[in-house]
Design a protein around this motif. Sequence first.
Motif, PDB file in Angstrom:
ATOM      1  N   THR A   1       0.850  -1.187   0.000  1.00  0.00           N
ATOM      2  CA  THR A   1       0.000   0.000   0.000  1.00  0.00           C
ATOM      3  C   THR A   1       0.891   1.244   0.000  1.00  0.00           C
ATOM      4  O   THR A   1       1.809   1.343   0.812  1.00  0.00           O
ATOM      5  CB  THR A   1      -0.877   0.052   1.274  1.00  0.00           C
ATOM      6  OG1 THR A   1      -1.480  -1.221   1.454  1.00  0.00           O
ATOM      7  CG2 THR A   1      -1.926   1.129   1.185  1.00  0.00           C
ATOM      8  N   PRO A   2       0.647   2.205  -0.906  1.00  0.00           N
ATOM      9  CA  PRO A   2       1.459   3.430  -0.890  1.00  0.00           C
ATOM     10  C   PRO A   2       1.224   4.210   0.402  1.00  0.00           C
ATOM     11  O   PRO A   2       0.134   4.153   0.974  1.00  0.00           O
ATOM     12  CB  PRO A   2       0.943   4.224  -2.090  1.00  0.00           C
ATOM     13  CG  PRO A   2       0.068   3.318  -2.858  1.00  0.00           C
ATOM     14  CD  PRO A   2      -0.375   2.217  -1.953  1.00  0.00           C
ATOM     15  N   VAL A   3       2.265   4.909   0.861  1.00  0.00           N
ATOM     16  CA  VAL A   3       2.104   5.801   2.001  1.00  0.00           C
ATOM     17  C   VAL A   3       2.243   7.229   1.484  1.00  0.00           C
ATOM     18  O   VAL A   3       2.822   7.456   0.416  1.00  0.00           O
ATOM     19  CB  VAL A   3       3.123   5.503   3.124  1.00  0.00           C
ATOM     20  CG1 VAL A   3       2.831   4.154   3.753  1.00  0.00           C
ATOM     21  CG2 VAL A   3       4.549   5.554   2.627  1.00  0.00           C
ATOM     22  N   THR A   4       1.706   8.187   2.223  1.00  0.00           N
ATOM     23  CA  THR A   4       1.697   9.560   1.716  1.00  0.00           C
ATOM     24  C   THR A   4       2.141  10.556   2.790  1.00  0.00           C
ATOM     25  O   THR A   4       1.983  10.310   3.984  1.00  0.00           O
ATOM     26  CB  THR A   4       0.276   9.980   1.253  1.00  0.00           C
ATOM     27  OG1 THR A   4      -0.601   9.929   2.367  1.00  0.00           O
ATOM     28  CG2 THR A   4      -0.249   9.066   0.155  1.00  0.00           C
TER      29      THR A   4
ATOM     30  N   VAL B   1       3.390  10.850  -2.760  1.00  0.00           N
ATOM     31  CA  VAL B   1       3.046   9.442  -2.611  1.00  0.00           C
ATOM     32  C   VAL B   1       4.349   8.633  -2.615  1.00  0.00           C
ATOM     33  O   VAL B   1       5.228   8.879  -3.441  1.00  0.00           O
ATOM     34  CB  VAL B   1       2.150   8.973  -3.784  1.00  0.00           C
ATOM     35  CG1 VAL B   1       1.780   7.498  -3.626  1.00  0.00           C
ATOM     36  CG2 VAL B   1       0.905   9.840  -3.881  1.00  0.00           C
ATOM     37  N   VAL B   2       4.453   7.681  -1.712  1.00  0.00           N
ATOM     38  CA  VAL B   2       5.623   6.802  -1.654  1.00  0.00           C
ATOM     39  C   VAL B   2       5.183   5.395  -2.034  1.00  0.00           C
ATOM     40  O   VAL B   2       4.398   4.773  -1.311  1.00  0.00           O
ATOM     41  CB  VAL B   2       6.244   6.773  -0.240  1.00  0.00           C
ATOM     42  CG1 VAL B   2       7.525   5.935  -0.237  1.00  0.00           C
ATOM     43  CG2 VAL B   2       6.500   8.179   0.286  1.00  0.00           C
ATOM     44  N   GLN B   3       5.669   4.916  -3.180  1.00  0.00           N
ATOM     45  CA  GLN B   3       5.431   3.528  -3.577  1.00  0.00           C
ATOM     46  C   GLN B   3       6.593   2.706  -3.038  1.00  0.00           C
ATOM     47  O   GLN B   3       7.750   3.119  -3.147  1.00  0.00           O
ATOM     48  CB  GLN B   3       5.384   3.386  -5.101  1.00  0.00           C
ATOM     49  CG  GLN B   3       4.286   4.189  -5.775  1.00  0.00           C
ATOM     50  CD  GLN B   3       2.921   3.519  -5.713  1.00  0.00           C
ATOM     51  OE1 GLN B   3       2.807   2.367  -5.259  1.00  0.00           O
ATOM     52  NE2 GLN B   3       1.904   4.239  -6.144  1.00  0.00           N
ATOM     53  N   VAL B   4       6.275   1.556  -2.462  1.00  0.00           N
ATOM     54  CA  VAL B   4       7.303   0.737  -1.824  1.00  0.00           C
ATOM     55  C   VAL B   4       7.531  -0.522  -2.660  1.00  0.00           C
ATOM     56  O   VAL B   4       6.608  -1.306  -2.875  1.00  0.00           O
ATOM     57  CB  VAL B   4       6.870   0.355  -0.396  1.00  0.00           C
ATOM     58  CG1 VAL B   4       7.981  -0.418   0.306  1.00  0.00           C
ATOM     59  CG2 VAL B   4       6.494   1.606   0.391  1.00  0.00           C
ATOM     60  N   HIS B   5       8.763  -0.678  -3.141  1.00  0.00           N
ATOM     61  CA  HIS B   5       9.115  -1.841  -3.975  1.00  0.00           C
ATOM     62  C   HIS B   5      10.084  -2.728  -3.205  1.00  0.00           C
ATOM     63  O   HIS B   5      11.131  -2.251  -2.748  1.00  0.00           O
ATOM     64  CB  HIS B   5       9.783  -1.370  -5.276  1.00  0.00           C
ATOM     65  CG  HIS B   5       8.944  -0.437  -6.090  1.00  0.00           C
ATOM     66  ND1 HIS B   5       8.022  -0.881  -7.012  1.00  0.00           N
ATOM     67  CD2 HIS B   5       8.869   0.920  -6.102  1.00  0.00           C
ATOM     68  CE1 HIS B   5       7.416   0.165  -7.567  1.00  0.00           C
ATOM     69  NE2 HIS B   5       7.917   1.274  -7.042  1.00  0.00           N
TER      70      HIS B   5
ATOM     71  N   ASP C   1       1.967  13.819  -6.229  1.00  0.00           N
ATOM     72  CA  ASP C   1       0.669  13.357  -6.699  1.00  0.00           C
ATOM     73  C   ASP C   1       0.348  13.972  -8.063  1.00  0.00           C
ATOM     74  O   ASP C   1       0.430  15.185  -8.219  1.00  0.00           O
ATOM     75  CB  ASP C   1      -0.405  13.758  -5.667  1.00  0.00           C
ATOM     76  CG  ASP C   1      -1.623  12.865  -5.772  1.00  0.00           C
ATOM     77  OD1 ASP C   1      -1.557  11.820  -6.448  1.00  0.00           O
ATOM     78  OD2 ASP C   1      -2.657  13.225  -5.170  1.00  0.00           O
ATOM     79  N   GLY C   2       0.034  13.129  -9.030  1.00  0.00           N
ATOM     80  CA  GLY C   2      -0.319  13.615 -10.363  1.00  0.00           C
ATOM     81  C   GLY C   2       0.861  13.741 -11.302  1.00  0.00           C
ATOM     82  O   GLY C   2       0.686  13.972 -12.495  1.00  0.00           O
ATOM     83  N   GLU C   3       2.100  13.591 -10.791  1.00  0.00           N
ATOM     84  CA  GLU C   3       3.272  13.653 -11.663  1.00  0.00           C
ATOM     85  C   GLU C   3       3.845  12.251 -11.837  1.00  0.00           C
ATOM     86  O   GLU C   3       3.550  11.359 -11.039  1.00  0.00           O
ATOM     87  CB  GLU C   3       4.331  14.599 -11.070  1.00  0.00           C
ATOM     88  CG  GLU C   3       3.872  16.050 -11.099  1.00  0.00           C
ATOM     89  CD  GLU C   3       4.870  17.011 -10.463  1.00  0.00           C
ATOM     90  OE1 GLU C   3       5.986  16.574 -10.112  1.00  0.00           O
ATOM     91  OE2 GLU C   3       4.519  18.190 -10.330  1.00  0.00           O
ATOM     92  N   SER C   4       4.685  12.063 -12.853  1.00  0.00           N
ATOM     93  CA  SER C   4       5.155  10.696 -13.120  1.00  0.00           C
ATOM     94  C   SER C   4       6.582  10.454 -12.649  1.00  0.00           C
ATOM     95  O   SER C   4       6.944   9.334 -12.317  1.00  0.00           O
ATOM     96  CB  SER C   4       5.043  10.381 -14.615  1.00  0.00           C
ATOM     97  OG  SER C   4       5.824  11.300 -15.342  1.00  0.00           O
ATOM     98  N   SER C   5       7.430  11.508 -12.590  1.00  0.00           N
ATOM     99  CA  SER C   5       8.839  11.228 -12.295  1.00  0.00           C
ATOM    100  C   SER C   5       9.063  11.034 -10.799  1.00  0.00           C
ATOM    101  O   SER C   5       8.683  11.865  -9.973  1.00  0.00           O
ATOM    102  CB  SER C   5       9.727  12.337 -12.845  1.00  0.00           C
ATOM    103  OG  SER C   5       9.607  13.485 -12.064  1.00  0.00           O
ATOM    104  N   ALA C   6       9.676   9.893 -10.468  1.00  0.00           N
ATOM    105  CA  ALA C   6       9.904   9.526  -9.077  1.00  0.00           C
ATOM    106  C   ALA C   6      11.334   9.863  -8.664  1.00  0.00           C
ATOM    107  O   ALA C   6      12.237   9.934  -9.501  1.00  0.00           O
ATOM    108  CB  ALA C   6       9.650   8.039  -8.893  1.00  0.00           C
TER     109      ALA C   6
END
Length: 211
Positions: A113-116, A121-125, A142-147
């Motif tokens: 589950t992503p945390v914010t 937004v933090v995606q955990v891999h 949020d709403g942008e693509s570059s991490a």
Amino acid sequence: MILEVRAVAPFYKNGFIVGCERTREAAIIDPGDEADQLVASVRDLDVDVRLILLTHAHIDHITGVGRMKDEYSAPVYLHKDDLFLYEGAVEQGAMFGFSVRQPPPVDIYYDGTPVTFGDYVVQVHHTPGHCPGGVCLAVTRDGESSATLFVGDTLFAGSIGRTDLPGGDMDTLLRSIRGVLFAFPDDTVVWSGHGPATTIGRERRTNPFLV
Ligand SMILES: [Zn+2]
Ligand SMILES: [Zn+2]
């Protein structure tokens, strides 16, 4: 994104503050022996720490967790496969000749589950190999693509994580780097647990362990 990095002797492990410019909510990543500097920086930045995120549970990445919990009412996140390392913090410290305080219990295990924090937004891999519960934290507005990636000790500028510690495995590490980290675009900024930042493209092209 607000981003502050601190590192001190003996491990020169990077501890991070990442924050949202709009809401001033922030996350601490991998608090270690530089905890005092992080606390001072949180005060200077006037941010509100909502999350304590761990990339993994090697001793250099967790010695500041207790201090963070003393200062902030924020949950500690860890991948459950590193719990044995976290619970063995005192023994890990002794291995390196340091007396360390057992960190307070983990509050939440990453479950995909992503945390914010604020607008981020933090995606955990899951990226095992350096240790069983290593993760890559991919932070995106949020709403942008570059991490922006916080990869712990999985990948470094010009090097890769060691695999000779308990639970480490070279094939698994290389699979995590190639399969998970190299799935990000070349211009993706990478912050490692030690040393300077790099990019996915630079490591893909020049890292001697990966070309
Ligand atoms: Zn490590
Ligand atoms: Zn480390």
